[in-house]
Scaffold this motif. Structure first.
Motif, PDB file in Angstrom:
ATOM      1  N   ARG A 184       1.912  12.538  -6.988  1.00 46.55           N
ATOM      2  CA  ARG A 184       1.630  12.680  -5.566  1.00 46.55           C
ATOM      3  C   ARG A 184       1.239  14.121  -5.261  1.00 46.55           C
ATOM      4  O   ARG A 184       1.941  15.055  -5.615  1.00 46.55           O
ATOM      5  CB  ARG A 184       2.867  12.292  -4.748  1.00 46.55           C
ATOM      6  N   MET A 185       0.098  14.293  -4.622  1.00 40.59           N
ATOM      7  CA  MET A 185      -0.397  15.638  -4.309  1.00 40.59           C
ATOM      8  C   MET A 185      -0.638  15.768  -2.816  1.00 40.59           C
ATOM      9  O   MET A 185      -0.944  14.787  -2.138  1.00 40.59           O
ATOM     10  CB  MET A 185      -1.687  15.935  -5.076  1.00 40.59           C
ATOM     11  N   GLN A 186      -0.484  16.976  -2.329  1.00 38.67           N
ATOM     12  CA  GLN A 186      -0.670  17.264  -0.915  1.00 38.67           C
ATOM     13  C   GLN A 186      -2.036  17.923  -0.697  1.00 38.67           C
ATOM     14  O   GLN A 186      -2.636  18.471  -1.622  1.00 38.67           O
ATOM     15  CB  GLN A 186       0.442  18.208  -0.419  1.00 38.67           C
ATOM     16  N   LYS A 187      -2.496  17.868   0.552  1.00 43.67           N
ATOM     17  CA  LYS A 187      -3.721  18.574   0.892  1.00 43.67           C
ATOM     18  C   LYS A 187      -3.512  20.076   0.706  1.00 43.67           C
ATOM     19  O   LYS A 187      -2.421  20.594   0.925  1.00 43.67           O
ATOM     20  CB  LYS A 187      -4.111  18.284   2.338  1.00 43.67           C
ATOM     21  N   SER A 188      -4.555  20.758   0.293  1.00 43.30           N
ATOM     22  CA  SER A 188      -4.443  22.193   0.054  1.00 43.30           C
ATOM     23  C   SER A 188      -4.345  22.962   1.365  1.00 43.30           C
ATOM     24  O   SER A 188      -4.735  22.470   2.427  1.00 43.30           O
ATOM     25  CB  SER A 188      -5.669  22.678  -0.734  1.00 43.30           C
ATOM     26  N   ARG A 189      -3.831  24.166   1.273  1.00 45.90           N
ATOM     27  CA  ARG A 189      -3.735  25.016   2.460  1.00 45.90           C
ATOM     28  C   ARG A 189      -5.050  25.732   2.758  1.00 45.90           C
ATOM     29  O   ARG A 189      -5.271  26.173   3.881  1.00 45.90           O
ATOM     30  CB  ARG A 189      -2.622  26.054   2.259  1.00 45.90           C
ATOM     31  N   VAL A 190      -5.914  25.844   1.764  1.00 42.90           N
ATOM     32  CA  VAL A 190      -7.223  26.461   1.976  1.00 42.90           C
ATOM     33  C   VAL A 190      -8.121  25.438   2.671  1.00 42.90           C
ATOM     34  O   VAL A 190      -8.331  24.342   2.165  1.00 42.90           O
ATOM     35  CB  VAL A 190      -7.845  26.905   0.645  1.00 42.90           C
ATOM     36  N   LYS A 191      -8.639  25.790   3.837  1.00 41.80           N
ATOM     37  CA  LYS A 191      -9.411  24.819   4.615  1.00 41.80           C
ATOM     38  C   LYS A 191     -10.366  25.556   5.544  1.00 41.80           C
ATOM     39  O   LYS A 191     -10.244  26.764   5.760  1.00 41.80           O
ATOM     40  CB  LYS A 191      -8.471  23.933   5.434  1.00 41.80           C
ATOM     41  N   THR A 192     -11.313  24.795   6.058  1.00 43.95           N
ATOM     42  CA  THR A 192     -12.278  25.346   7.011  1.00 43.95           C
ATOM     43  C   THR A 192     -12.497  24.328   8.118  1.00 43.95           C
ATOM     44  O   THR A 192     -12.454  23.118   7.886  1.00 43.95           O
ATOM     45  CB  THR A 192     -13.611  25.684   6.306  1.00 43.95           C
ATOM     46  N   LEU A 193     -12.713  24.824   9.327  1.00 43.56           N
ATOM     47  CA  LEU A 193     -12.840  23.960  10.503  1.00 43.56           C
ATOM     48  C   LEU A 193     -14.311  23.667  10.784  1.00 43.56           C
ATOM     49  O   LEU A 193     -15.107  24.580  11.000  1.00 43.56           O
ATOM     50  CB  LEU A 193     -12.191  24.621  11.714  1.00 43.56           C
ATOM     51  N   LEU A 194     -14.638  22.382  10.772  1.00 45.19           N
ATOM     52  CA  LEU A 194     -16.000  21.935  11.043  1.00 45.19           C
ATOM     53  C   LEU A 194     -16.097  21.401  12.461  1.00 45.19           C
ATOM     54  O   LEU A 194     -15.255  20.606  12.899  1.00 45.19           O
ATOM     55  CB  LEU A 194     -16.391  20.824  10.058  1.00 45.19           C
ATOM     56  N   THR A 195     -17.123  21.829  13.185  1.00 42.02           N
ATOM     57  CA  THR A 195     -17.467  21.249  14.489  1.00 42.02           C
ATOM     58  C   THR A 195     -18.845  20.638  14.356  1.00 42.02           C
ATOM     59  O   THR A 195     -19.778  21.292  13.876  1.00 42.02           O
ATOM     60  CB  THR A 195     -17.477  22.313  15.596  1.00 42.02           C
ATOM     61  N   VAL A 196     -18.979  19.378  14.766  1.00 45.30           N
ATOM     62  CA  VAL A 196     -20.244  18.683  14.576  1.00 45.30           C
ATOM     63  C   VAL A 196     -20.564  17.835  15.798  1.00 45.30           C
ATOM     64  O   VAL A 196     -19.655  17.258  16.413  1.00 45.30           O
ATOM     65  CB  VAL A 196     -20.202  17.811  13.295  1.00 45.30           C
ATOM     66  N   PHE A 197     -21.831  17.786  16.159  1.00 44.03           N
ATOM     67  CA  PHE A 197     -22.324  16.934  17.243  1.00 44.03           C
ATOM     68  C   PHE A 197     -23.487  16.101  16.707  1.00 44.03           C
ATOM     69  O   PHE A 197     -24.345  16.612  15.977  1.00 44.03           O
ATOM     70  CB  PHE A 197     -22.810  17.780  18.430  1.00 44.03           C
ATOM     71  N   PHE A 198     -23.517  14.833  17.085  1.00 41.59           N
ATOM     72  CA  PHE A 198     -24.589  13.960  16.613  1.00 41.59           C
ATOM     73  C   PHE A 198     -24.864  12.866  17.634  1.00 41.59           C
ATOM     74  O   PHE A 198     -24.060  12.625  18.553  1.00 41.59           O
ATOM     75  CB  PHE A 198     -24.233  13.341  15.256  1.00 41.59           C
ATOM     76  N   ASP A 199     -26.019  12.210  17.476  1.00 42.08           N
ATOM     77  CA  ASP A 199     -26.360  11.049  18.288  1.00 42.08           C
ATOM     78  C   ASP A 199     -26.830   9.947  17.347  1.00 42.08           C
ATOM     79  O   ASP A 199     -26.612  10.025  16.125  1.00 42.08           O
ATOM     80  CB  ASP A 199     -27.415  11.396  19.341  1.00 42.08           C
ATOM     81  N   SER A 200     -27.489   8.941  17.875  1.00 39.35           N
ATOM     82  CA  SER A 200     -27.902   7.802  17.044  1.00 39.35           C
ATOM     83  C   SER A 200     -29.040   8.146  16.091  1.00 39.35           C
ATOM     84  O   SER A 200     -29.380   7.339  15.225  1.00 39.35           O
ATOM     85  CB  SER A 200     -28.331   6.633  17.937  1.00 39.35           C
ATOM     86  N   HIS A 205     -26.091  19.367  15.773  1.00 45.41           N
ATOM     87  CA  HIS A 205     -25.571  20.721  15.555  1.00 45.41           C
ATOM     88  C   HIS A 205     -24.255  20.632  14.805  1.00 45.41           C
ATOM     89  O   HIS A 205     -23.430  19.755  15.061  1.00 45.41           O
ATOM     90  CB  HIS A 205     -25.357  21.437  16.888  1.00 45.41           C
ATOM     91  N   LYS A 206     -24.082  21.524  13.850  1.00 44.07           N
ATOM     92  CA  LYS A 206     -22.797  21.653  13.149  1.00 44.07           C
ATOM     93  C   LYS A 206     -22.564  23.123  12.865  1.00 44.07           C
ATOM     94  O   LYS A 206     -23.524  23.905  12.685  1.00 44.07           O
ATOM     95  CB  LYS A 206     -22.782  20.852  11.853  1.00 44.07           C
ATOM     96  N   GLU A 207     -21.310  23.495  12.809  1.00 45.62           N
ATOM     97  CA  GLU A 207     -20.969  24.873  12.456  1.00 45.62           C
ATOM     98  C   GLU A 207     -19.528  24.912  11.971  1.00 45.62           C
ATOM     99  O   GLU A 207     -18.713  24.028  12.276  1.00 45.62           O
ATOM    100  CB  GLU A 207     -21.156  25.815  13.642  1.00 45.62           C
ATOM    101  N   PHE A 208     -19.243  25.946  11.192  1.00 42.89           N
ATOM    102  CA  PHE A 208     -17.896  26.157  10.675  1.00 42.89           C
ATOM    103  C   PHE A 208     -17.286  27.354  11.398  1.00 42.89           C
ATOM    104  O   PHE A 208     -17.933  28.398  11.540  1.00 42.89           O
ATOM    105  CB  PHE A 208     -17.920  26.404   9.171  1.00 42.89           C
TER     106      PHE A 208
END
Length: 345
Positions: A184-200, A205-208
């Motif tokens: 059993r493994m846990q998610k790592s503490r190293v991470k980045t936040l993604l913001t994304v917008f999309f339509d059909s 637009h996306k950015e970190f």
């Protein structure tokens, strides 16, 4: 049973046990009974036995599934629906295999795992969900292009390593092979936040977010400003006011006063989102699960590598898949109405 009958026949003819065994082997080959069993049944017929059936086994009464035992098992289930067959065996003295047959055949039961839901919805929240879905359905009925004019977005964490799911870790094995094991493994503490917008039509637009950046009202307002600038370039049909709608959830940064004021000043139509409703958010029920599933089991060395891999996954999603997402979105309105506002499958 056939071989037992033939052993009995040979005994009646006066054949010896050895001769009988040789004849059984000649006729049945690899399917023949063992020497020990042939001699055992020969001795039984010599001692006067006539039946070729097995002796009844002690403790395995054919009446073990009588109505009385069925009622005992049913009573235990009424008090504890999580009771295991082993526990019922200990409480009633009925063999576990028989308990299982009573549960499945007599009572028509099957064991079903619990389904986790995001929130325990009260009646007001369910009514709010139903009303929202009815409003969205009415808007889609009035305007055939309504669903294709929705721009939706949200934030999610992308991790250096996300463990594989249990199903992803399954292997093809022979029935007699040992069951594979997985630490059993846990998610790592190293991470980045993604913001994304999309339509059909796809990603707009996306950015970190920069490291250690909190998603507050000021940061989200900056993201929206970059979204508007991006819309002018990649969606010229959205340049005029009222040609598109913004759908985001009820996160504090999204609903802050300064954000709402700016949206009102720019005359951006904001679709209301019912509380505790990730199943009615295209980001939560489709895009983010699809993104996370593609990233599971892969380890990245740096945040930059996480961002590059995330970008590749998003770029690989076709326009048709985005269109299908919004078709599912429209179908979910009716599912929510049919379930009277409760979470649906």
């Amino acid at each position: 049973m056939e071989q037992r009958a033939n052993i009995k026949f040979c005994f009646k003819l006066g054949k010896s046990a050895t001769d009988t065994f040789e004849m059984i082997q000649t006729v049945y080959g690899s399917e023949a009974m063992s020497r020990k069993n042939v001699f055992k049944w020969y001795a039984r017929y010599r001692d006067g036995r006539e039946s070729i059936e097995d002796d009844p086994r002690p403790g395995a009464s054919s009446t073990v599934r009588v109505e009385e035992n069925v009622e005992k098992v049913a009573e235990i289930l009424r008090n504890d629906r999580c009771a295991s067959t082993r526990l019922i065996e200990e409480l009633t003295g009925i063999p576990k295999t028989t308990v299982h047959r009573i549960l499945t055949q007599n009572l028509g039961k099957m064991k079903i795992c619990c389904r986790f839901v995001p929130h325990s919805l009260n009646d007001d929240q369910k009514d709010c969900r139903v009303e929202h879905c009815r409003d969205m359905k009415r808007s889609a009925a009035r305007n055939p292009d309504f669903m294709s004019c929705i721009v939706t977005g949200d934030e999610t964490w992308c991790f250096q390593y996300e463990p594989l799911t249990k199903r992803q870790s399954s292997e093809w094995k022979r029935p007699e092979s040992a069951r594979p094991k997985k630490v059993r493994m846990q998610k790592s503490r190293v991470k980045t936040l993604l913001t994304v917008f999309f339509d059909s039509k796809g990603i707009i637009h996306k950015e970190f977010a920069p490291e250690s950046q909190m998603v507050n009202a000021d940061y989200y307002l900056d993201v929206l400003n970059r979204l508007w600038a991006r819309i002018v370039r990649v969606r010229p049909e959205y340049r005029n006011q009222g040609t598109w709608c913004l759908l985001h959830d009820n996160a504090p940064a999204h609903k802050s006063k300064i954000v709402c004021d700016v949206l009102a000043q720019k005359n951006i139509v904001v679709l209301q989102h019912p509380p505790y409703s990730p199943d009615l958010s295209p980001c939560d029920f489709w895009l983010f699960p699809k993104l996370k599933m593609a990233m599971k089991g892969k380890r990245f060395d740096t945040i930059s590598d996480i961002q590059k891999a995330t970008t590749r996954v998003l770029q690989a999603i076709s326009k048709v898949q985005y269109q299908n997402c919004f078709e599912q979105f429209l179908q979910r309105f009716q599912l929510c109405i049919d379930s009277q506002g409760a979470y649906f499958e």
